[in-house]
Motif scaffolding. Sequence first.
Motif, PDB file in Angstrom:
ATOM      1  N   UNK A  51       0.839  -1.198   0.000  1.00 28.61           N
ATOM      2  CA  UNK A  51       0.000   0.000   0.000  1.00 28.61           C
ATOM      3  C   UNK A  51       0.874   1.247   0.000  1.00 28.61           C
ATOM      4  N   UNK A  52       0.430   2.274  -0.710  1.00 25.36           N
ATOM      5  CA  UNK A  52       1.045   3.599  -0.624  1.00 25.36           C
ATOM      6  C   UNK A  52      -0.043   4.594  -0.272  1.00 25.36           C
ATOM      7  N   UNK A  53       0.216   5.436   0.724  1.00 27.49           N
ATOM      8  CA  UNK A  53      -0.749   6.414   1.213  1.00 27.49           C
ATOM      9  C   UNK A  53      -0.232   7.816   0.921  1.00 27.49           C
ATOM     10  N   UNK A  54      -1.093   8.639   0.334  1.00 25.97           N
ATOM     11  CA  UNK A  54      -0.796  10.056   0.105  1.00 25.97           C
ATOM     12  C   UNK A  54      -1.726  10.875   0.992  1.00 25.97           C
ATOM     13  N   UNK A  55      -1.171  11.556   1.986  1.00 23.88           N
ATOM     14  CA  UNK A  55      -1.953  12.428   2.862  1.00 23.88           C
ATOM     15  C   UNK A  55      -1.743  13.868   2.422  1.00 23.88           C
ATOM     16  N   UNK A  56      -2.832  14.582   2.146  1.00 23.79           N
ATOM     17  CA  UNK A  56      -2.774  15.927   1.573  1.00 23.79           C
ATOM     18  C   UNK A  56      -3.204  16.948   2.613  1.00 23.79           C
ATOM     19  N   UNK A  57      -2.416  18.003   2.751  1.00 22.79           N
ATOM     20  CA  UNK A  57      -2.683  19.033   3.748  1.00 22.79           C
ATOM     21  C   UNK A  57      -3.792  19.998   3.347  1.00 22.79           C
ATOM     22  N   UNK A  58      -3.912  21.082   4.098  1.00 24.46           N
ATOM     23  CA  UNK A  58      -5.008  22.046   3.998  1.00 24.46           C
ATOM     24  C   UNK A  58      -4.989  22.754   2.633  1.00 24.46           C
TER      25      UNK A  58
END
Length: 266
Positions: free
Chosen positions: A35-42
């Motif tokens: 799995x690869x997770x991309x967490x995107x900020x505000x």
Amino acid sequence: MLSLARKLWTEAISGGASTGPFGGRAGPASVPRGMRVYAVGDIHGRLDLLDQMLGQIARDADQAPNLLKYLVFLGDYVDRGPDSRLVIERLACGLPPVFGAVFLRGNHEDTMLGFLSDLRVAPGWLTYGGDATLESYGIPAPDPEAPPEHLLQAQMMLNGLLPPHHRAFLTGLRNHLTIGDYHFVHAGVRPGIPLDQQEDKDRLWIRDAFLTSRADHGKIVVHGHTIAPEPELLPNRIGIDTGAYATNRLTALVLEGTDRRFLCTV
């Protein structure tokens, strides 16, 4: 493939790795294998930066065709920037189908929803960026100190012009998410309280008590909400709000196995 993806996702959000007595990690923090997770900020109404970031993420994801890819958005999609309406439209309807996506609630979405039914919210919301959101829907923004009848008119117009799928998107936002050894939330958590017992007010609004704490929260907390010039990588938290609406720098955290790296628009 679909059943495998569902199995991995279920295992990921249920925790994943081994933990210590208070939920502390027994080894390096990780997300589940494959799995690869991309967490995107505000994002704050910056459709231009969101589209740039989605392009970067798509190119990055193309380099690992066999991995499952998930997007986690940390909230504050609206206010301040010029394109809140278009940002919601893109997130609700325009993401690449190859990604799974989870959308967290920010304090600005919470306040926008509050304005739809409670005029007492209006002065604070209009002062801190709600005027830009109204204007993105074609509604003239009243002054925060305007008479109640002017605020009521803006409220009625937004209720009338807000598309049903935008309202559904906003009301369906989650307040937190755990994947493996990472806990995703908009603002942070209250130190000393188990993650599953946190109050939503803290998840959306907390600052100093969380930011100054060096406590082990049981998971590494990935958050936005508080602006810093660079992503903040600490032993107990990772902050990725780099003030995109003002700096043109939207940041995403990329997690794969025990690896961490960042993508930025500037």
